[in-house]
Design an enzyme around this catalytic site. Structure first.
Site, PDB file in Angstrom:
ATOM      1  N   GLN A  18       7.515  -5.077  -3.777  1.00  0.00           N
ATOM      2  CA  GLN A  18       6.789  -4.685  -4.799  1.00  0.00           C
ATOM      3  C   GLN A  18       7.147  -3.661  -6.430  1.00  0.00           C
ATOM      4  OE1 GLN A  18       2.945  -2.934  -5.358  1.00  0.00           O
ATOM      5  NE2 GLN A  18       2.503  -5.491  -5.432  1.00  0.00           N
ATOM      6  N   CYS A  48      -2.598  -1.336  -9.936  1.00  0.00           N
ATOM      7  CA  CYS A  48      -2.667  -0.746  -9.801  1.00  0.00           C
ATOM      8  C   CYS A  48      -3.754   0.256 -11.038  1.00  0.00           C
ATOM      9  CB  CYS A  48      -1.289   0.344  -9.257  1.00  0.00           C
ATOM     10  SG  CYS A  48      -1.606   1.976  -9.054  1.00  0.00           S
ATOM     11  N   ASN A 104      -7.701 -11.264  -3.091  1.00  0.00           N
ATOM     12  CA  ASN A 104      -7.773 -10.532  -2.224  1.00  0.00           C
ATOM     13  C   ASN A 104      -8.257  -9.480  -2.804  1.00  0.00           C
ATOM     14  OD1 ASN A 104      -5.855  -7.353  -3.172  1.00  0.00           O
ATOM     15  ND2 ASN A 104      -6.769  -7.342  -1.538  1.00  0.00           N
ATOM     16  N   HIS A 159      -5.710 -10.149  -7.582  1.00  0.00           N
ATOM     17  CA  HIS A 159      -7.088  -9.213  -6.842  1.00  0.00           C
ATOM     18  C   HIS A 159      -8.978  -9.422  -7.515  1.00  0.00           C
ATOM     19  CE1 HIS A 159      -8.162  -4.910  -5.210  1.00  0.00           C
ATOM     20  NE2 HIS A 159      -9.760  -5.499  -5.338  1.00  0.00           N
ATOM     21  N   MET A 189       0.849  -1.208  -0.233  1.00  0.00           N
ATOM     22  CA  MET A 189      -0.373  -0.272   0.364  1.00  0.00           C
ATOM     23  C   MET A 189       0.429   1.229  -0.171  1.00  0.00           C
ATOM     24  SD  MET A 189      -3.033  -1.462   2.980  1.00  0.00           S
ATOM     25  CE  MET A 189      -1.711  -1.770   4.058  1.00  0.00           C
ATOM     26  N   VAL A 190       0.769   1.730  -0.884  1.00  0.00           N
ATOM     27  CA  VAL A 190       1.302   2.867  -1.373  1.00  0.00           C
ATOM     28  C   VAL A 190       1.333   4.634  -0.094  1.00  0.00           C
ATOM     29  CG1 VAL A 190       1.809   5.354  -3.163  1.00  0.00           C
ATOM     30  CG2 VAL A 190       1.929   2.679  -3.843  1.00  0.00           C
TER      31      VAL A 190
END
Length: 468
Positions: free
Chosen positions: A79, A108, A208, A175, A24-25
């Site tokens: 990542q 993303c 996910n 995801h 997570m950025v």
């Protein structure tokens, strides 16, 4: 020692991790990873790192990975986002000694990923992705993994996963949402897609999406057959999710501040660490007062099932359904959700402007943001771009420059001085010629001037004298 692959890698290096914290950025940094590990997380990912920046910037490498090396923070997967096989490989080679695997971000969906051409916006470029993954698989000393989003068609998603596996991917995170499922249109993740991928590949798969409680984790593993489950927003709203607990928010806040205090001063956006601790304490006292008054029962905000001081999942509200004759209109719904805010109302009120535009308005009260009210520009006679208002040729700057250069002309409006410079160069050349001409005439006069008699006699005597 040979590089471990697929299930052997999952069993021996990742210790059969089932509970995974997502990349997570600006969120899954070291302190958060350690907090999550204390509360049940078995594997963590770094925030997404930009491969090109990681290669060229030593400070970026140090701040985002090298300075965060910690024995407690293993196993760890780093990542990267990338769209070039060589750049991705260079970044991975610089990072492989600090983690247990390298992950390629193919999930993303944000606009920055679209502009940079990475993340989920590479999912249709299978040939490129095959080169990126296969090159990394051949050259790295640690396994290469991938995180993807699904296509609408299950068959295409399965083919996508099989292509990555064949290229050398050793672990795949799926995801269960498509590229367009984000923001208000996030919706429900498809476990059916994940289940189909798990059955079709021979490498470990993490799921996910739709993870809010520990019971969701167990149900997902049971229904899809995956090896592990990754959580992003669920983990952010409750770091103790994998423990099956929902602790008070201040408990998590205080524990978070205790982790690696030497880093907290730098990361926190307050003057001191004590200031953050004080805020957490005030929050605790205020919430305890509300608990005593049972205010949450009478005045509960939103849809949250538990009082607001308890860590719990956040569920985005569904967009309002527009109905015509009892049926929802998909196109109208999409327009409603995706519609941008208006620039200004009919009176030009500043409150509907963005903060950035409000700042510009404060500096220039006469600035106009309404495209309908802006004056129409005059077009360049050659290319159609806006022409210069005072251009001598009635052209845009690019066309004016070409014409002025060709005709050796000036255009004060565009700051072009080809004629002036040419005349200046000619004047300098003429001046140099005049100087040389005057010097030549002086020498000529010197040669033509007769010598005095005394000087002539001395020269004759010197020429007649014998050499000794």
């Amino acid at each position: 020692m040979p590089k471990l692959q697929a299930f052997e890698f999952w069993r021996k290096t990742l210790n059969e991790a089932r509970y995974v914290v997502a990349p997570m950025v600006d969120q899954s940094e070291l302190a958060w990873r350690l907090l999550s590990r204390r509360h049940g997380a078995q594997l963590c990912y770094t925030p997404m790192l930009h491969a090109q920046v990681f290669v060229r910037d030593a400070n970026y490498r140090r701040e985002n990975l090298y300075s965060e090396v910690c024995e407690e923070d293993r196993p760890l997967i780093a990542q990267f986002c990338a769209n070039d096989p060589e750049v991705f490989l260079q970044a991975a080679l610089l990072a492989q000694d600090y983690c247990d695997a390298i992950d390629l971000n193919l999930g993303c969906p944000q606009m920055i990923a679209k502009r940079g051409h990475y993340g989920v916006f590479l999912q249709d470029e299978w040939e490129l992705l095959e080169k990126i993954v296969s090159l990394a698989h051949q050259k790295l000393s640690v396994p290469i993994t991938c995180k993807i989003r699904v296509f609408e068609e299950i068959e295409k998603t399965v083919g996508y996963a099989q292509m990555l596996e064949k290229a050398g991917c050793q672990l795949l995170t799926v995801h269960g949402r498509t590229k367009d499922q984000k923001g208000a249109m996030t919706g429900i993740a498809s476990w059916e897609h994940i289940k189909a991928v798990r059955k079709a590949v021979n490498i470990p798969v993490f799921a996910n999406g739709n993870i809010h409680h520990l019971s969701d984790v167990e149900r997902c593993i049971q229904e899809t057959g995956v090896q592990g489950v990754m959580s992003a927003e669920g983990n952010l709203h409750n770091p103790a999710l994998f423990e099956g607990r929902s602790p008070p928010v201040w408990e998590m806040a205080e524990e978070y501040l205790e982790i690696h205090q030497d880093l907290r001063e730098e990361l926190a956006k307050v003057k001191t660490l004590q200031a953050l601790a004080d805020v957490s304490k005030q929050l605790e006292l205020r919430c305890q007062e509300e608990m005593a008054n049972r205010k949450d029962v009478e005045d509960k905000e939103g849809n949250i099932p538990l009082p607001h001081w308890i860590c719990q999942p956040y569920i985005r509200p569904a967009p309002k359904q527009l109905t015509t004759n009892g049926s929802a209109q998909g196109s109208e719904l999409r327009k409603m959700v995706c519609q941008k805010r208006s620039l200004e109302d009919l009176d030009g009120a500043a409150e509907v402007l963005s903060k950035n535009k409000q700042k510009k308005k404060s500096r220039n009260p006469h600035k106009n943001f309404c495209t309908q009210q802006k004056p129409k520009y005059l077009k360049c006679e050659q290319c159609g771009n806006p022409k210069g208002n005072k251009c001598v040729f009635n052209l845009c700057r690019g066309c004016c420059k070409k014409k002025a250069f060709k005709e050796i002309a000036d255009c004060p409006s565009h700051g072009l001085r080809f004629k002036t410079k040419a005349e200046k160069r000619k004047a300098e050349e003429d001046e140099q010629k005049d100087v040389k001409r005057s010097e030549g005439s002086v020498m000529e006069r010197i040669r033509e001037t007769p010598l005095p008699p005394e000087t002539s006699t001395e020269l004759q005597e010197q020429s007649a004298a014998p050499l000794l």
